[in-house]
Design an enzyme around this catalytic site. Structure first.
Site, PDB file in Angstrom:
ATOM      1  N   SER A 112       0.832  -1.201   0.000  1.00  0.00           N
ATOM      2  CA  SER A 112       0.000   0.000   0.000  1.00  0.00           C
ATOM      3  C   SER A 112       0.875   1.263   0.000  1.00  0.00           C
ATOM      4  O   SER A 112       1.681   1.444  -0.913  1.00  0.00           O
ATOM      5  CB  SER A 112      -0.957  -0.043   1.194  1.00  0.00           C
ATOM      6  OG  SER A 112      -1.950   0.938   1.092  1.00  0.00           O
ATOM      7  N   ASP A 167      -9.905  -3.493  -5.525  1.00  0.00           N
ATOM      8  CA  ASP A 167      -9.087  -2.525  -4.805  1.00  0.00           C
ATOM      9  C   ASP A 167      -9.051  -1.223  -5.595  1.00  0.00           C
ATOM     10  O   ASP A 167      -8.790  -1.244  -6.806  1.00  0.00           O
ATOM     11  CB  ASP A 167      -7.664  -3.100  -4.641  1.00  0.00           C
ATOM     12  CG  ASP A 167      -6.695  -2.184  -3.910  1.00  0.00           C
ATOM     13  OD1 ASP A 167      -7.125  -1.128  -3.399  1.00  0.00           O
ATOM     14  OD2 ASP A 167      -5.497  -2.525  -3.854  1.00  0.00           O
ATOM     15  N   HIS A 215      -7.991  -4.877  -1.030  1.00  0.00           N
ATOM     16  CA  HIS A 215      -6.841  -4.174  -0.483  1.00  0.00           C
ATOM     17  C   HIS A 215      -6.531  -4.651   0.940  1.00  0.00           C
ATOM     18  O   HIS A 215      -7.418  -4.720   1.784  1.00  0.00           O
ATOM     19  CB  HIS A 215      -7.104  -2.668  -0.470  1.00  0.00           C
ATOM     20  CG  HIS A 215      -5.884  -1.863  -0.153  1.00  0.00           C
ATOM     21  ND1 HIS A 215      -4.945  -1.549  -1.110  1.00  0.00           N
ATOM     22  CD2 HIS A 215      -5.416  -1.334   1.000  1.00  0.00           C
ATOM     23  CE1 HIS A 215      -3.978  -0.851  -0.554  1.00  0.00           C
ATOM     24  NE2 HIS A 215      -4.239  -0.717   0.732  1.00  0.00           N
TER      25      HIS A 215
END
Length: 403
Positions: free
Chosen positions: A189, A343, A373
């Site tokens: 991320s 995501d 995610h």
């Protein structure tokens, strides 16, 4: 008795309403995903209430809630774990105990959390980096970079870059028995964002002699120029990262000024003077047909120049690695990119993979059609996901075969 039954019924209905969300058919454990999504919503809602009441900043409230996940550095029979500092930045070190025939591999890892949240010592990251160290018999450096809102861009980048540059010194690599030809940066991320930015910046630093062998980017955030990509539209309210929350995290990286968040939310934050950057993130040229679907590309709607002048970070490749030139990209090391179908950041990773491949960089693009995610963080604890285990195994397998 009737009143109690009515209360029970209403309470059950309320819980069901809060927990239940539509789940894509390809999720194999839908109720687990619903519970995860509900827990995240509850945490963010509590944090928002604290913010609105003036008790503390939204992010600070979330950090307080997530402190229950922190664990002290704990060694086991396979790995020695310790907290220390590299160049005055906190790191958690994982040193394998198994004998090695020669010099070891090393991974410098940057945790996710939208540049605002997270810690190397939280249970999900401790597990991931511990497993990486044990299974690869590798030294792992997990970095505790400073976070927003107390610290804004470029502090997060500067912290992780400082640690990486320090670690790549021949004397430090020798101290930990690391092969200088087998070092990788990795992150998930926002950590994937930082890893990509570090790999790019190292190319321009004449003081760094050791070159990275690889970079591994796990569902990375790579640009904030276009926040209405097909993946942002399709996954606007998917677990666990909604479009609105990703916009909030992006804006918090640079400022608490609500005007930037509002402009980002409407995708009108880029000035016309920066129009030359849009080809780097033009999804109509960079996404495969199966991801374009029925989406129609429209020309950017430009914002005023004032925001970009006040907060130039969102136009900086150190914050948005997708904005790097092709000339810079072609010098990058072999790359692993994990993207998840459900995501908002999916298309960032897909476009970066395409651009790297076009530049001649060896890329393994692992696209998980049954994941959302943050899936890799749910591998132990009260809620485990089978897909999380699979993705962790695929990531470590790639490192084992390529590092």
């Amino acid at each position: 008795m009737g009143a109690k039954l009515l209360c029970l019924f209403l309470a059950s209905a309320l819980v069901a309403y809060y927990v239940y969300i539509p789940i894509p058919e390809d999720f194999e454990e839908p109720w687990k995903v619903m519970l995860i999504a509900a827990a995240f919503r509850a945490a963010t809602n509590l944090a928002e209430v604290a913010d609105q009441l003036g008790l503390m900043h939204h992010v600070e409230a979330l950090m307080l809630i997530t402190t229950v996940e922190y664990i002290a550095p704990t060694s086991d029979e396979n790995v020695t774990v310790m907290d220390t500092q590299f160049n005055n930045v906190g790191v958690r070190l994982y040193l394998p105990r198994k004998p090695s025939d020669g010099l070891r591999r090393a991974v410098v890892y940057f945790h996710g959390g939208g540049w605002c949240l997270g810690q190397a010592g939280t249970k999900p990251y401790d597990r991931l980096t511990r497993w990486t160290s044990n299974r690869l018999n590798a030294v792992v450096v997990s970095v505790n970079y400073r976070l927003a809102p107390k610290y804004r861009f470029p502090v997060q980048f500067e912290d992780v870059y400082s640690v990486t540059k320090f670690f790549l010194q021949s004397s430090v690599l020798s101290q930990y028995g690391v092969d200088p030809d087998r070092v990788c940066v990795a992150g998930d991320s926002a950590g994937g964002n930082l890893a990509a930015a570090v790999a790019q910046q190292l190319l321009e630093d004449p003081e760094v002699e050791t070159k990275l062998k690889a970079q591994a980017l796990l569902y990375p955030a790579l640009q904030s120029l276009d926040l209405n990509l097909p993946s942002y539209q399709e996954n606007e309210n998917k677990p666990v990262l909604s479009k609105s929350y990703m916009v909030r995290l992006w804006s918090e990286y640079f400022t608490s000024d609500s005007s930037l968040r509002e402009a980002m939310a409407s995708n009108r934050h880029v000035p016309v003077e920066s129009s030359h950057l849009f080809p780097f993130v033009n999804w109509s040229n960079l996404l495969p047909e199966e991801l374009k679907k029925d989406h129609v590309y429209t020309s950017p709607t430009y914002g005023n120049s004032e925001l970009a002048q006040k907060y130039p970070g969102f136009l900086d490749p150190r914050a948005a690695p997708l904005l790097a030139s092709d000339a810079r990209l072609r010098r990058l090391p072999l790359t692993y990119i994990l993207t998840c179908e459900h995501d908002v950041l999916r298309d960032d990773g897909v476009m970066y993979a395409r651009r790297l491949q076009a530049a001649g960089v060896p890329v393994t693009h692992d696209h998980a059609k049954d994941a959302f995610h943050g899936t890799m963080l749910f591998v132990l604890g009260p809620i485990e996901l089978a897909v999380g285990h699979r993705l962790v195994n695929r990531y470590i397998k790639w490192l084992n075969e390529n590092l």
